[in-house]
Structures are given as structure tokens and as C-alpha cells.
Design a protein around this motif. Structure first.
Motif, PDB file in Angstrom:
ATOM      1  N   ILE A  42       0.900  -1.287   0.097  1.00 11.48           N
ATOM      2  CA  ILE A  42       0.062  -0.090   0.076  1.00 11.48           C
ATOM      3  C   ILE A  42       0.861   1.251  -0.035  1.00 11.48           C
ATOM      4  O   ILE A  42       0.734   2.042  -0.768  1.00 11.48           O
ATOM      5  CB  ILE A  42      -0.982   0.090   1.170  1.00 11.48           C
ATOM      6  CG1 ILE A  42      -2.148  -0.981   0.958  1.00 11.48           C
ATOM      7  CG2 ILE A  42      -1.576   1.433   1.639  1.00 11.48           C
ATOM      8  CD1 ILE A  42      -3.089  -1.305   2.156  1.00 11.48           C
ATOM      9  N   ALA A  43       1.799   1.295   0.843  1.00 11.68           N
ATOM     10  CA  ALA A  43       2.796   2.483   0.710  1.00 11.68           C
ATOM     11  C   ALA A  43       3.353   2.619  -0.347  1.00 11.68           C
ATOM     12  O   ALA A  43       3.611   3.780  -0.956  1.00 11.68           O
ATOM     13  CB  ALA A  43       3.949   2.139   2.052  1.00 11.68           C
ATOM     14  N   GLU A  44       3.857   1.542  -1.211  1.00 10.78           N
ATOM     15  CA  GLU A  44       4.440   1.654  -2.510  1.00 10.78           C
ATOM     16  C   GLU A  44       3.532   2.314  -3.572  1.00 10.78           C
ATOM     17  O   GLU A  44       3.889   3.173  -4.282  1.00 10.78           O
ATOM     18  CB  GLU A  44       5.077   0.299  -2.896  1.00 10.78           C
ATOM     19  CG  GLU A  44       5.713   0.075  -4.189  1.00 10.78           C
ATOM     20  CD  GLU A  44       5.991  -1.325  -4.664  1.00 10.78           C
ATOM     21  OE1 GLU A  44       6.315  -1.547  -6.091  1.00 10.78           O
ATOM     22  OE2 GLU A  44       6.336  -2.195  -3.695  1.00 10.78           O
ATOM     23  N   LEU A  45       2.350   1.798  -3.235  1.00 10.98           N
ATOM     24  CA  LEU A  45       1.290   2.240  -4.620  1.00 10.98           C
ATOM     25  C   LEU A  45       1.014   3.605  -4.332  1.00 10.98           C
ATOM     26  O   LEU A  45       0.693   4.148  -5.250  1.00 10.98           O
ATOM     27  CB  LEU A  45       0.095   1.065  -4.434  1.00 10.98           C
ATOM     28  CG  LEU A  45       0.423  -0.276  -4.906  1.00 10.98           C
ATOM     29  CD1 LEU A  45      -0.811  -1.345  -4.787  1.00 10.98           C
ATOM     30  CD2 LEU A  45       0.845  -0.356  -6.557  1.00 10.98           C
ATOM     31  N   GLU A  46       0.729   3.968  -2.869  1.00  9.40           N
ATOM     32  CA  GLU A  46       0.502   5.529  -2.604  1.00  9.40           C
ATOM     33  C   GLU A  46       1.541   6.321  -2.826  1.00  9.40           C
ATOM     34  O   GLU A  46       1.383   7.432  -3.822  1.00  9.40           O
ATOM     35  CB  GLU A  46       0.221   5.704  -1.088  1.00  9.40           C
ATOM     36  CG  GLU A  46      -1.042   4.988  -0.902  1.00  9.40           C
ATOM     37  CD  GLU A  46      -1.307   5.159   0.698  1.00  9.40           C
ATOM     38  OE1 GLU A  46      -0.254   5.424   1.484  1.00  9.40           O
ATOM     39  OE2 GLU A  46      -2.535   4.901   1.189  1.00  9.40           O
ATOM     40  N   TYR A  47       2.942   5.958  -2.837  1.00 11.53           N
ATOM     41  CA  TYR A  47       4.217   6.662  -3.351  1.00 11.53           C
ATOM     42  C   TYR A  47       4.410   6.603  -4.943  1.00 11.53           C
ATOM     43  O   TYR A  47       4.353   7.869  -5.308  1.00 11.53           O
ATOM     44  CB  TYR A  47       5.448   6.130  -2.686  1.00 11.53           C
ATOM     45  CG  TYR A  47       6.598   6.928  -3.400  1.00 11.53           C
ATOM     46  CD1 TYR A  47       6.562   8.109  -3.122  1.00 11.53           C
ATOM     47  CD2 TYR A  47       7.857   6.164  -3.680  1.00 11.53           C
ATOM     48  CE1 TYR A  47       7.897   8.729  -3.504  1.00 11.53           C
ATOM     49  CE2 TYR A  47       8.916   6.859  -4.094  1.00 11.53           C
ATOM     50  CZ  TYR A  47       9.113   8.207  -3.897  1.00 11.53           C
ATOM     51  OH  TYR A  47      10.109   8.820  -4.227  1.00 11.53           O
ATOM     52  N   LYS A  49       1.580   6.511  -6.876  1.00  6.76           N
ATOM     53  CA  LYS A  49       0.532   7.493  -7.419  1.00  6.76           C
ATOM     54  C   LYS A  49       0.952   8.898  -7.344  1.00  6.76           C
ATOM     55  O   LYS A  49       0.909   9.686  -8.307  1.00  6.76           O
ATOM     56  CB  LYS A  49      -0.372   7.079  -6.625  1.00  6.76           C
ATOM     57  CG  LYS A  49      -1.828   7.979  -7.081  1.00  6.76           C
ATOM     58  CD  LYS A  49      -3.139   7.599  -6.326  1.00  6.76           C
ATOM     59  CE  LYS A  49      -4.220   8.338  -6.545  1.00  6.76           C
ATOM     60  NZ  LYS A  49      -5.768   7.941  -5.673  1.00  6.76           N
ATOM     61  N   GLU A  50       1.542   9.142  -6.015  1.00  2.00           N
ATOM     62  CA  GLU A  50       2.114  10.667  -5.921  1.00  2.00           C
ATOM     63  C   GLU A  50       3.135  11.013  -7.150  1.00  2.00           C
ATOM     64  O   GLU A  50       3.052  12.070  -7.462  1.00  2.00           O
ATOM     65  CB  GLU A  50       2.764  10.657  -4.386  1.00  2.00           C
ATOM     66  CG  GLU A  50       1.985  10.655  -3.501  1.00  2.00           C
ATOM     67  CD  GLU A  50       2.529  10.862  -2.202  1.00  2.00           C
ATOM     68  OE1 GLU A  50       3.642  11.134  -2.043  1.00  2.00           O
ATOM     69  OE2 GLU A  50       1.922  10.242  -1.150  1.00  2.00           O
TER      70      GLU A  50
END
Length: 121
Positions: A42-47, A49-50
Motif C-alpha cells: 500500500i505504501a509503495e502504491l501510494e508513493y 501514485k504521488e
């Protein structure tokens, strides 16, 4: 917002799980993915996306294809660079970004720390 289901879809692209609210049900024959792996994904996918937000920002500001073709035509006829200048202005306004390994690792570490803190409370 990136969800647990988004992370599981990336971690287990062939399925093998069902999300029922906050509960993940693993189907027979599939190995469960740990909560640690999920929060890190989740942290990787959020980063990601940013980092990739520039793509949508650019797309929203580029002139329409008809306008770009008109610019290119007039540039060819007049020897100008109107089209290149317009495109470059958008690219300069929203520079391309790349994922930074240190930042990604810190995000994953922070996600793990948050998971641990939630388990303790």
C-alpha cells in the motif's frame, strides 16, 4: 486512496483471496500474504501514485490534438516553434518524477511502524 484490495491485486494477481470488509479470506491452495507485505505494498502504491501525478496534470493542460495539429501546421509553414514551446511549457510546469529508492524504503518502514503501533494499542 489505495486500498487493501488494491495491494492484494498487485501481490496476488491471479487471485486466491476474497475481501470481506476488513477480513481477507484465502481460498484453498493459495498462500496468505502477511499484513506486513500488504501495508508495504500500500505504501509503495501510494508513493507511485504521488510520483506519477504529473502524468494527469500534463494531460489536463496539453492543448487538444486539433490545436496541436494546427500549431504544427503553422510551425511548418512559418518556421516557428509554437507547438514545441507549448508542449515544453507544460513539461516544465509538471516535471517528470521518478521513484526514489530511499523514499520508498522509508515509506515502507513507516508503514510497518504504524502497523506495529496499531497492534500494540
Amino acid at each position: 486512496m489505495i486500498t487493501k484490495s488494491d495491494a492484494l491485486s498487485k501481490l496476488c494477481p491471479n487471485g486466491g483471496w476474497i475481501q470481506d470488509g476488513d477480513t481477507t479470506i484465502w481460498l484453498d491452495g493459495y498462500d496468505p500474504v502477511s499484513e506486513e507485505e500488504i501495508v508495504q505494498k500500500i505504501a509503495e502504491l501510494e508513493y507511485k501514485k504521488e510520483v506519477e501525478a504529473y502524468k494527469q496534470q500534463r494531460a489536463a493542460e496539453y492543448p487538444s490534438m486539433a490545436e496541436q495539429q494546427d500549431m504544427q501546421f503553422h510551425d511548418a509553414v512559418n518556421g516557428t516553434t509554437t507547438w514545441k514551446d507549448a508542449i515544453q511549457a507544460v513539461k516544465d510546469k509538471y516535471p517528470k518524477k521518478k521513484m526514489n529508492t530511499r523514499t520508498l524504503n522509508k515509506r515502507k518502514k513507516d508503514a510497518l511502524a504504524k502497523l506495529e503501533a496499531s497492534r500494540e494499542s
